[in-house]
Design an enzyme around this catalytic site. Sequence first.
Site, PDB file in Angstrom:
ATOM      1  N   SER A  75       0.847  -1.201   0.000  1.00  7.71           N
ATOM      2  CA  SER A  75       0.000   0.000   0.000  1.00  7.71           C
ATOM      3  C   SER A  75       0.875   1.241   0.000  1.00  7.71           C
ATOM      4  O   SER A  75       1.903   1.259   0.680  1.00  7.71           O
ATOM      5  CB  SER A  75      -0.896   0.072   1.252  1.00  7.71           C
ATOM      6  OG  SER A  75      -1.673   1.266   1.202  1.00  7.71           O
ATOM      7  N   ASN A  99      -8.055 -10.225  -2.344  1.00  3.34           N
ATOM      8  CA  ASN A  99      -7.279 -11.225  -3.097  1.00  3.34           C
ATOM      9  C   ASN A  99      -6.286 -11.957  -2.195  1.00  3.34           C
ATOM     10  O   ASN A  99      -6.115 -13.173  -2.290  1.00  3.34           O
ATOM     11  CB  ASN A  99      -6.507 -10.560  -4.247  1.00  3.34           C
ATOM     12  CG  ASN A  99      -7.438 -10.121  -5.365  1.00  3.34           C
ATOM     13  OD1 ASN A  99      -8.495 -10.714  -5.565  1.00  3.34           O
ATOM     14  ND2 ASN A  99      -7.052  -9.085  -6.086  1.00  3.34           N
ATOM     15  N   ALA A 114      -1.194  -5.781   7.453  1.00  5.64           N
ATOM     16  CA  ALA A 114      -0.528  -4.561   7.921  1.00  5.64           C
ATOM     17  C   ALA A 114      -1.582  -3.462   7.961  1.00  5.64           C
ATOM     18  O   ALA A 114      -1.940  -2.884   6.940  1.00  5.64           O
ATOM     19  CB  ALA A 114       0.602  -4.178   6.972  1.00  5.64           C
ATOM     20  N   TYR A 145      -6.944   6.212   2.478  1.00  6.83           N
ATOM     21  CA  TYR A 145      -6.080   5.252   3.184  1.00  6.83           C
ATOM     22  C   TYR A 145      -6.790   4.710   4.418  1.00  6.83           C
ATOM     23  O   TYR A 145      -6.883   3.503   4.623  1.00  6.83           O
ATOM     24  CB  TYR A 145      -4.786   5.963   3.578  1.00  6.83           C
ATOM     25  CG  TYR A 145      -3.750   5.092   4.244  1.00  6.83           C
ATOM     26  CD1 TYR A 145      -3.137   4.045   3.545  1.00  6.83           C
ATOM     27  CD2 TYR A 145      -3.335   5.336   5.558  1.00  6.83           C
ATOM     28  CE1 TYR A 145      -2.154   3.269   4.150  1.00  6.83           C
ATOM     29  CE2 TYR A 145      -2.353   4.568   6.161  1.00  6.83           C
ATOM     30  CZ  TYR A 145      -1.759   3.533   5.453  1.00  6.83           C
ATOM     31  OH  TYR A 145      -0.786   2.774   6.051  1.00  6.83           O
ATOM     32  N   THR A 175       6.736   4.576  11.692  1.00  5.17           N
ATOM     33  CA  THR A 175       7.969   3.789  11.726  1.00  5.17           C
ATOM     34  C   THR A 175       8.970   4.421  10.765  1.00  5.17           C
ATOM     35  O   THR A 175       8.576   4.961   9.731  1.00  5.17           O
ATOM     36  CB  THR A 175       7.655   2.333  11.315  1.00  5.17           C
ATOM     37  OG1 THR A 175       6.670   1.817  12.217  1.00  5.17           O
ATOM     38  CG2 THR A 175       8.896   1.456  11.375  1.00  5.17           C
ATOM     39  N   ARG A 186       7.118  11.808   4.107  1.00  2.00           N
ATOM     40  CA  ARG A 186       6.892  11.627   5.542  1.00  2.00           C
ATOM     41  C   ARG A 186       7.820  12.532   6.338  1.00  2.00           C
ATOM     42  O   ARG A 186       8.863  12.956   5.846  1.00  2.00           O
ATOM     43  CB  ARG A 186       7.188  10.185   5.933  1.00  2.00           C
ATOM     44  CG  ARG A 186       6.135   9.233   5.493  1.00  2.00           C
ATOM     45  CD  ARG A 186       6.704   7.880   5.758  1.00  2.00           C
ATOM     46  NE  ARG A 186       5.662   6.895   5.756  1.00  2.00           N
ATOM     47  CZ  ARG A 186       5.821   5.678   5.243  1.00  2.00           C
ATOM     48  NH1 ARG A 186       6.970   5.320   4.738  1.00  2.00           N
ATOM     49  NH2 ARG A 186       4.835   4.829   5.288  1.00  2.00           N
TER      50      ARG A 186
END
Length: 320
Positions: A75, A99, A114, A145, A175, A186
Site C-alpha cells: 500500500s 485477493n 498490515a 487510506y 515507523t 513523511r
Amino acid sequence: MRVLITGAAGFLGSHLAERFLRDGHQVVGLDNFVTGHPDNIAHLIGRPGFEFLQHNISTYTFVAGPVDGVLHFASPASPVDYLEHPIPTLKVGALGTHNALGLAKAKGARFFLASTSEVYGDPLIHPQTESYWGNVNPIGPRGVYDEAKRFAEAITMAYHRFHGVDTRIVRIFNTYGPRMRPRDGRVVSNFIVQALMEEPITIYGDGSQTRSFCYVDDEIDGIVRLFHGGDPDPVNIGNPDEYTVRQLADLVVELTGTRSTIVHRALPADDPRVRRPDITRARSLLGWEPHVAVREGLARTIEYFRSLRGSDRMAPKIRA
Ligand code: UDP
C-alpha cells in the site's frame, strides 16, 4: 515456512522479507513498484529461498506451490503518496486485501494484515488503545487510506469468523529507518533529506502536533512475534515515545549538524493532532517492546540517507 509478502519492495516489506529469510524461511516477494523500489530488494534477488513476482495484488493473483503465510504489506503509506495515488490506495486496501485473503484461504495459510494507526483518525482518546474505534473523516484526503485499512480490518475479521482463516492484524504506528523512500513526504524522511541537502526544513502548522516514532528493527520484531504468536484481534505495534514535530525537527538539526533553516508550511487537512500507541496488549501478548531510542534510530537513518547522497533518488520531486 514459505510465505508470500505483498509490498516486498517497500520499506517495511523489504525488511520483513529479509527477516523471514534470515529465520530460515522461504519468501515469495510481490510488488508492482507504485511506491516500492527495486533497490530495496536488489540484495535479495538470487539469494536462495527468495523469489520475486512483479504483480499488482489488487488484480487476481496466482502463486504456484504451497504457501504457509500471506503477509499483506502492499500500500502507499505516506500521506503524500496516497494523495498522489488515491484510487490504487483504496484498491490495494480493499481489492488487494480480498485477493490476499482469498489466496490465504485457498492455501490454508495464515493471513497477516498490515493495518495502521490511521484507523484511529484524529484520535479523541490518548494514547490509543486497540479498543478505541477512531475518529476518521471518510471523505477527507486521508480517507482513501484510512477507510481502505478499516475495510481491510473488517474483511480480515470476516474471513476469520466466516471462513475460519487464521488471521492477524497489526496496527503500525509511525515507523522510520533505512529504506524509507527519500522523497516519500513523511516527516522523518523529509526532515533528514532536507537537512542533508541543506534545504529548508518544512514544519507543517506550528509543529505542536505529536507523533511517536518506532525504529524499523523494533517494528519488524513486533510484527514477526505477532505473526508466529498472537491472536486475531488487532495489536498496536509502535514506540510510545512521543515527540512534537518541532522537537523532531530540532533533533534532526542537531544530529545532522545542518545549516538548514526551519520554515513553516500549511497544516494538511485532517492531520491528526496527537498520536501515541498504548502497547499494553503487545507487551502482555507478545512480550514485545521497542528498544531503539529515537536518537540512536535517527542516527542510523541519517547514515542511510547520507549513503544515498548523489543518487537521483535524493533529488527534489518534480511535479508535472
Ligand atoms: N510533517 C511536517 N513536515 C513535513 C512532513 C510532515 O511537519 O515535511 C508533519 C505532518 O503534518 C504530520 C507529521 O509531520 O503532523 C507526520 O507526518 P507524516 O507524513 O510522517 O505521517 P502521518 O503521521 O501524518 O501519517
